[in-house]
Design an enzyme around this catalytic site. Structure first.
Site, mmCIF file in Angstrom:
data_model
loop_
_atom_site.group_PDB
_atom_site.id
_atom_site.type_symbol
_atom_site.label_atom_id
_atom_site.label_comp_id
_atom_site.label_asym_id
_atom_site.label_seq_id
_atom_site.Cartn_x
_atom_site.Cartn_y
_atom_site.Cartn_z
ATOM 1 N N ASN A 78 -0.095 2.165 -5.609
ATOM 2 C CA ASN A 78 -0.631 2.069 -6.977
ATOM 3 C C ASN A 78 -1.737 3.086 -7.282
ATOM 4 O OD1 ASN A 78 -2.247 0.470 -5.241
ATOM 5 N ND2 ASN A 78 -3.084 -0.635 -6.976
ATOM 6 N N LYS A 95 -0.451 6.566 6.595
ATOM 7 C CA LYS A 95 0.922 6.131 6.314
ATOM 8 C C LYS A 95 0.987 5.794 4.831
ATOM 9 C CE LYS A 95 3.845 3.148 5.887
ATOM 10 N NZ LYS A 95 4.560 3.033 4.594
ATOM 11 N N PRO A 96 1.443 6.782 4.009
ATOM 12 C CA PRO A 96 1.553 6.494 2.572
ATOM 13 C C PRO A 96 2.674 5.491 2.309
ATOM 14 C CG PRO A 96 1.827 8.859 3.048
ATOM 15 C CD PRO A 96 1.888 8.140 4.342
ATOM 16 N N SER A 98 0.435 -5.894 -0.167
ATOM 17 C CA SER A 98 0.740 -7.249 -0.648
ATOM 18 C C SER A 98 0.302 -8.315 0.361
ATOM 19 C CB SER A 98 2.247 -7.360 -0.890
ATOM 20 O OG SER A 98 2.926 -7.197 0.339
ATOM 21 N N GLU A 116 -6.784 -5.678 2.632
ATOM 22 C CA GLU A 116 -7.136 -5.865 1.221
ATOM 23 C C GLU A 116 -5.854 -6.083 0.458
ATOM 24 O OE1 GLU A 116 -9.294 -2.310 1.197
ATOM 25 O OE2 GLU A 116 -10.300 -3.336 2.825
ATOM 26 N N LEU A 117 -5.691 -7.300 -0.071
ATOM 27 C CA LEU A 117 -4.373 -7.704 -0.549
ATOM 28 C C LEU A 117 -4.379 -7.963 -2.055
ATOM 29 C CD1 LEU A 117 -3.653 -9.996 2.526
ATOM 30 C CD2 LEU A 117 -3.323 -7.529 2.287
ATOM 31 N N CYS A 147 -4.861 -4.068 -8.153
ATOM 32 C CA CYS A 147 -5.106 -5.360 -7.506
ATOM 33 C C CYS A 147 -6.159 -6.159 -8.265
ATOM 34 C CB CYS A 147 -5.545 -5.134 -6.071
ATOM 35 S SG CYS A 147 -6.895 -3.948 -5.941
ATOM 36 N N GLU A 201 0.957 -12.817 -8.954
ATOM 37 C CA GLU A 201 0.531 -11.456 -9.311
ATOM 38 C C GLU A 201 1.648 -10.763 -10.093
ATOM 39 O OE1 GLU A 201 -0.031 -8.577 -6.082
ATOM 40 O OE2 GLU A 201 -1.854 -7.935 -7.107
#
Ligand code: NAD
Length: 515
Positions: A140, A163-164, A214, A235-236, A269, A364
């Site tokens: 995002n 790691k994109p 996620s 961080e989700l 997020c 979400e």
């Protein structure tokens, strides 16, 4: 949240993008080995040199921004303003702030000890780099989601493997290229691919992991890191609530809520996804919000607007499903509610009269959709805002700052605002953190360094005499212990004289034992 065509379709017009090959298992392992080899020399450099190198990297990112804007434009479908502001504009200031926070977090800490209890002892607690940090990112914010971990990890003396997301591999590759050109050879590595490559990176021997994504994946990643006993920050997701009180500055509140709900097409997020508005102003609030939302332009090829498309087909499907579900359960569509353009565009959408059983209120959405819930008063708003599995940001919009602050403190979130939202994410000196399923990870600030360094205690004893509690056990040691207890309970000065006398006897007894 991965779709078969991940990363190969332009979200703006549906055209095909050139594929990016995935790394295989061996390449992932080699990446970690190479980063480790380069890391040793990097960690040995003075911190001032590492700081200068990171500033040079930030400068490079800004100087080459036109390349970044182009590649993000392809992968995200966003216009240049969107790309510049969301991922790049403050890179230099960001690094300066990372350095300021890092100086506090990484400085050796001298522990002061009582001369009576611990004669001749000197203790220092140091920050030691973990080694190689893996950074697994979502799509995002394809640069900014790396920045928050990349700069502090490197500053602390680590090597890094990026790691994109499989949805935005080209932006990740662009960032890596800038790192390669500015930083020591091999210090920053890149692996490409989806979940299997992320899992392989964890198994390839990284010493710490910073994960953003996620809830479902975060739980898997945290479990895998736990099994390896390596630190892992997660961080989700979020489902942020804004509480709009009747006394708010209505125009400013509408502008703020609209921006923090819909910027980056709501793929944030910490986007405002739920608004609890007091009934007394609900009609006016919804009317003004819907009017403004309708004026926002969704980007189409050749005409970038304020709102880009959803980044991928799977994300668009979630947004459509949430809006349909809300409509079926009685929500009123006050603005938007439909796809637009040849790609994955979706109109900024305001759903009025939402209820708790709607997906748009509970799950979400990650899209440009604002679910408005009308409430009787602030108490009801706080209770319903907290009735969520998530807890990232929350905000209260009111003219009464003291009341707003008190209400904000009652929100079950990591970052609580009055009359703003989410902006703290751009400030590297402020902890970015959550509760509940948003995860306990801390990005940014000196508190984030727990992931990137281990603490090493160095204890030096300069005392020529033995410590009184060493063998042998005898009556003097018992009396010594009793005197220490008496001191702990507040005995007067006499106890110190007694301790002094017993200390001498104990040293003599120990010397006789070993003499
Ligand atoms: P995702 O979980 O599908 O993927 C995130 C990353 O994890 C990707 O790089 C993916 O390839 C990788 N991955 C997938 N399975 C893996 C596995 N088993 N092991 C290791 N890596 C694996 O998430 P997404 O769809 O890319 O991102 C959207 C989510 O990210 C949203 O829920 C959003 O709220 C969250 N997010 C949170 C923050 C925050 O600061 N809290 C910031 C940005 C995004």
């Amino acid at each position: 949240m991965s779709d078969p065509a991940a990363g190969t379709v332009s979200p703006l017009d549906g055209s095909t993008l050139p594929p990016v090959p995935s790394s295989n298992g061996e390449e992932v392992k080699v990446a970690v080995v190479k980063a480790r080899e380069a890391q040793r020399a990097w960690a040995a450099r003075p911190s001032s040199e590492r700081e200068a190198a990171l500033q040079a990297l930030a400068t490079r990112l800004l100087e080459r921004r036109s390349e970044a804007l182009e590649v993000m434009g392809q992968e995200m479908g966003r216009g240049p303003v969107d790309n510049l502001f969301h991922d790049l504009v403050s890179a230099r200031e960001f690094v300066s702030a990372v350095i300021r926070a890092g100086r506090k977090a990484l400085a050796p800490e001298k522990i002061s000890l009582s001369m009576l209890d611990w004669p001749g002892k000197k203790v220092t607690v140091e920050a030691v780099p973990r080694g190689v940090v893996g950074i697994i990112a979502p799509w995002n914010y394809p640069l900014a989601n790396f920045f928050k971990h990349l700069f502090p990890a490197l500053l602390a003396g680590n090597g890094v493997v990026l790691k994109p997301s499989e949805h935005t591999p080209r932006t990740g590759a662009w960032l890596w290229k800038q790192c390669v050109e500015v930083l020591p050879k091999d210090l920053v590595q890149l692996v490409q691919g989806g979940g299997a490559v992320g899992a392989a990176l964890l198994e390839a021997g990284v010493d710490a992991l910073a994960f953003t994504g996620s809830v479902a994946t975060g739980k898997k990643v945290a479990a895998a890191a736990g099994a390896r006993l390596i630190p892992c920050t997660v961080e989700l997701g979020g489902k942020d609530a804004a509480i709009v009180l009747a006394d708010c500055n209505l125009s400013r509140t509408v502008a703020g809520v609209l921006f923090w709900a819909v910027h980056n097409a709501g793929q944030d997020c910490s986007a405002i996804e739920r608004v609890y508005v007091e009934e007394a102003i609900a009609d006016r609030f919804v009317e003004q919000l819907a009017r403004a939302a309708k004026k926002l332009r969704v980007s189409v090829p050749g005409a970038p607007g304020e709102v880009g498309p959803l980044q991928n087909a799977a994300q668009l499907a979630i947004v459509e499903a949430h809006v349909l579900d809300a409509k079926a359960k009685g929500a009123v569509v006050a603005a938007g509610g439909a796809r637009t353009g040849p790609g994955y565009g979706y109109q900024p959408t305001v759903l009025d009269r939402c209820t708790d059983e709607m997906k748009a209120v509970r799950e979400e959405t990650f899209g440009p959709v604002i679910a408005v819930v009308r409430v009787k008063d602030a108490e009801e708003a706080v209770r319903r805002a907290n009735d969520s599995q998530y807890g990232l940001n929350g905000s209260v919009w009111t003219a009464d700052l003291a009341r707003g602050e008190a209400l904000a403190r009652r929100l079950e979130v990591g970052v609580a605002f009055v009359n703003n939202h989410s902006i703290a994410g751009a400030l590297p000196e402020i902890p970015w953190t959550g509760v509940k399923d948003t995860g306990p990870g801390v990005a940014s600030s000196r508190h984030a360094y727990a992931t990137f360094v281990r603490r090493r205690t160095v204890f030096i004893d300069k005392n020529a005499k033995p410590d009184p509690l060493w063998f042998p056990f005898n009556d003097d040691l018992m009396a010594f212990g009793e005197a220490l207890v008496a001191r702990g309970l507040g005995a007067g000065a006499g106890v110190f004289l007694k301790l002094g006398g017993l200390l001498g006897k104990r040293v003599k007894a120990i010397q006789e034992l070993v003499g």
